[in-house]
Design a protein around this motif. Structure first.
Motif, PDB file in Angstrom:
ATOM      1  N   ILE A 190       0.846  -1.197   0.000  1.00 43.62           N
ATOM      2  CA  ILE A 190       0.000   0.000   0.000  1.00 43.62           C
ATOM      3  C   ILE A 190       0.880   1.246   0.000  1.00 43.62           C
ATOM      4  N   ARG A 210       0.554   5.088 -12.309  1.00 43.56           N
ATOM      5  CA  ARG A 210      -0.628   4.478 -12.922  1.00 43.56           C
ATOM      6  C   ARG A 210      -0.591   4.547 -14.454  1.00 43.56           C
ATOM      7  N   SER A 259       1.921  -2.939  -8.598  1.00 39.33           N
ATOM      8  CA  SER A 259       0.748  -3.623  -8.031  1.00 39.33           C
ATOM      9  C   SER A 259       0.277  -2.971  -6.740  1.00 39.33           C
ATOM     10  N   SER A 260       1.037  -2.013  -6.227  1.00 37.64           N
ATOM     11  CA  SER A 260       0.668  -1.380  -4.952  1.00 37.64           C
ATOM     12  C   SER A 260      -0.691  -0.692  -5.044  1.00 37.64           C
ATOM     13  N   LYS A 261      -1.447  -0.796  -3.937  1.00 42.65           N
ATOM     14  CA  LYS A 261      -2.683  -0.014  -3.853  1.00 42.65           C
ATOM     15  C   LYS A 261      -2.293   1.393  -3.436  1.00 42.65           C
ATOM     16  N   ASP A 297      -6.845   4.054  -5.327  1.00 40.22           N
ATOM     17  CA  ASP A 297      -7.674   3.018  -4.701  1.00 40.22           C
ATOM     18  C   ASP A 297      -8.406   3.543  -3.470  1.00 40.22           C
ATOM     19  N   ILE A 302      -8.322  -2.537   2.817  1.00 39.39           N
ATOM     20  CA  ILE A 302      -7.707  -2.622   1.482  1.00 39.39           C
ATOM     21  C   ILE A 302      -7.056  -3.992   1.327  1.00 39.39           C
TER      22      ILE A 302
END
Lengths: 132, 511
Positions: A58, A78, A87-89, A111, A131
């Motif tokens: 995260i 992004r 892949s991190s939120k 997110d 999350i």
């Protein structure tokens, strides 16, 4: 105090990109207590490099930080043409008041979008726990 | 006299005479060769056969060019007028020996058609020329485009050319979408509007704010407001007009979110974030370790910070409403899921003033359609007011129930100082505060103004009943989710409303 109950399971890692030291200090304390592995970085460029080099679970991203703004970092992380994808939120944390359309635009890419003043450190942890 | 009948009659007569002469020649030949010269039958037949063939060849050749004169003349006339074969000579009707009248008549009709067509063409060219010679259109200091029915640029003024860094002539006959690659803040775009206007209206007009034009080689990034007008029946086929009002500077600044209120809010939020954080840490770490007096101070500090937080939110929301920037996202939710936690968060503020909040929620309430964030502010403001004006009373009652017209109503009742009847009409005015109480009770006079606006935007109503020295009841309604006219799951996502009315999806309204 009891040793943390979450220590046994694999620690989730969080990158907290925040330049207000007092705030990051509070967040770091609560998140560590909840069993997260927390890295705090206050500089935009440094934070971007760290986010690209490590696979954090995260990323808490403040919008007003020196050298690169949070929006720029979000855009880069992004960017669909970037390989491999991060892949991190990404959860935006800000006290900035945005125009509705600007905020909606940011929310689409992130997110989560949180106004720091509207939640206590504990509530932040509760949110982060949701999350997956 | 019908020229065509005359022509046909003449043709019949001419043919009759020719065939008659032909036959007379053959009979005369027969008589001369057989009777006078006493030729035998075989020679006579051979000679007359040759004569007949020669005659037929001569007649067919001469008769064809004779009878075809009108058609030839018409053919020449059409070719002469056609732009692709204009070198063909015009026919001279006066020289014709056959069909002169008919051809003259037809030619005059053809020339009339051509004159009409040429006139229309000249008029159109004149009109376009008029626009480029038109002082207002040409020198209007605002980019201005005129499009035909296929959305091709038929006119662009000097300002338009300058804005785009191009020559006006290079803009002509290009698709508007190629020249202006516009990005709109919502789905309400120029092309969707025009498509809709073309299918449903004779004339239409519309405006858009914050339209974006990405930077290109010959111009930088622009942000502008766009105005368009459409008229299907315009005789020169120029159907659509576009005007661009540049706001690049102002809008770019807005995008950086540096309005005064936004800046103020940011400055207030940072210390608030910290204060709330530290208070939470202290409450957790010091629980049970403080003496009652310090415990009380801690609670009061907590209550004051929450109060300040409400104030900041109120300021922000008033600015949003005044700016028409408030957007509500209506969602389906059980009313207790909103009311209970909001009231719980307010208990500490009531507690430090020695007041208990009593809540009663009807269990059979239907789910409601509300914007949770803004409606929480309403509950906050009403309970906060009740706490402030409770005087010596120690109870505030919150009650949620269904009204006769099927709305979910929540009342907040205090038993405090109340409001004089004469003052009630002023309560919902911005910055209004009861002057009797101003010195003793803090507040901005924004809470009720804001609450009323928010409740209205959520589709409900806010009211008050009060008696001096006996207390006040403030009540507001929200709509049950079932009363919304929801057609599809797509509608659900677009249940977004502005404080001054629907801003998206106009098909949604209360039944």
């Amino acid at each position: 105090m009891q040793p943390d109950q979450n220590q046994s399971r694999q620690q989730r890692s969080i990158l907290c990109i925040e330049d207000e030291h007092f705030i990051s200090e509070l967040y770091e304390r609560s998140l560590k207590k909840a069993g997260y592995n927390v890295t705090v970085i206050s500089d935009g460029e440094e934070a971007l490099r760290a986010a690209q080099a490590n696979s954090y679970d995260i990323i808490l991203l403040d919008l007003m930080i020196p050298n690169l703004t949070g929006i720029e970092i979000l855009r880069i992380l992004r960017d669909p043409t970037r390989l491999p994808p991060i892949s991190s939120k990404i959860i935006i944390i800000t006290n900035l008041e945005q125009r509705q359309d600007v905020r909606a635009d940011i929310e689409k890419q992130a997110d989560g979008y949180l106004v720091k003043a509207e939640l206590t450190p504990h509530e932040l942890v509760d949110f982060v726990n949701t999350i997956k | 006299m019908n020229y065509l009948q005359k022509l046909i009659r003449q043709a019949k007569l001419d043919l009759f005479v020719i065939v008659l002469i032909n036959n007379v020649i053959l009979i005369a030949g027969w008589i001369i060769f057989r009777q006078l010269l006493n030729w035998n039958v075989v020679y006579t037949a051979i000679i007359l056969g040759v004569v007949a063939i020669l005659e037929a060849a001569f007649i067919s050749l001469s008769l064809t060019s004779y009878l075809m004169q009108p058609l030839t003349a018409m053919w020449q006339a059409v070719l002469h007028l056609s732009p692709s074969a204009a070198s063909t000579q015009a026919p001279k009707a006066q020289d014709l020996s056959f069909g002169k009248d008919l051809v003259s008549d037809l030619l005059s009709h053809i020339y009339q058609f051509i004159n009409v067509a040429e006139k229309v063409d000249t008029e159109n060219k004149q009109k376009a020329k008029d626009l480029s010679n038109n002082f207002v259109a040409q020198n209007l200091p605002i980019p201005f485009f005129v499009l035909d029915s296929s959305e091709t640029i038929k006119y662009a003024n000097k300002a338009a050319a300058k804005y785009l860094g191009m020559n006006a002539i290079d803009l002509l006959d290009k698709s508007i979408y190629v020249v202006l690659d516009m990005a709109f803040p919502s789905e309400d775009t120029f092309d969707s509007w025009l498509k809709n206007a073309k299918s449903s209206s004779a004339t239409a007009g519309n405006t858009w704010e914050r339209v974006k034009l990405e930077a290109r080689d010959n111009h930088p990034m622009y942000l502008f407001d766009l105005a368009a007008y459409y008229n299907r029946d315009n005789t020169d086929h120029n159907e659509t007009m576009l005007l661009l009002f540049d706001h690049t500077k102002a809008y770019s600044q807005d995008e950086q979110a540096v309005s005064f209120v936004a800046l103020g809010v940011h400055e207030l939020r940072s210390p608030l974030t910290l204060l709330r954080g530290y208070i939470e840490v202290f409450e957790e770490e010091l629980e049970g370790k403080l003496d009652p007096e310090l415990e009380g101070f801690m609670e009061k500090m907590h209550a004051q910070v929450e109060q300040l937080m409400s104030f900041v939110n109120n300021i922000l929301n008033v600015a949003r409403i005044d700016d028409d920037q408030m957007e509500l996202k209506l969602e389906e939710i059980a009313w207790s899921e909103i009311l209970d936690p909001t009231i719980d968060a307010l208990r500490i503020r009531a507690k430090v003033r020695g007041i208990t909040l009593e809540t009663r929620i009807d269990e059979k309430l239907p789910t409601v359609a509300v914007d949770s964030l803004s409606i929480q502010e309403v509950i906050n403001n009403l309970v906060d007011n009740a706490i402030k004006y409770s005087g010596k009373s120690t109870v505030i009652k919150v009650d949620a129930h269904l009204t006769k017209d099927n709305m979910v109503e929540t009342t907040v009742q205090d038993y405090g100082v109340g409001i004089a009847t004469a003052l009630i009409p002023n309560l919902f005015t911005k910055f209004y505060r009861d002057h009797h109480n101003r010195s003793q009770i803090g507040g901005t006079g924004l809470g009720l103004y804001l609450s009323k606006s928010i409740v209205k935007a959520n589709g409900g109503n806010l009211w008050v009943r009060s008696k001096e020295d006996q207390g006040s009841v403030f009540g507001f309604t929200v709509q049950p989710y079932s009363s919304l006219n929801i057609k599809s799951s797509k509608d659900r996502q677009e249940l977004i409303k502005g404080a001054h009315g629907w801003i998206k999806n106009h098909s949604l309204y209360r039944q």
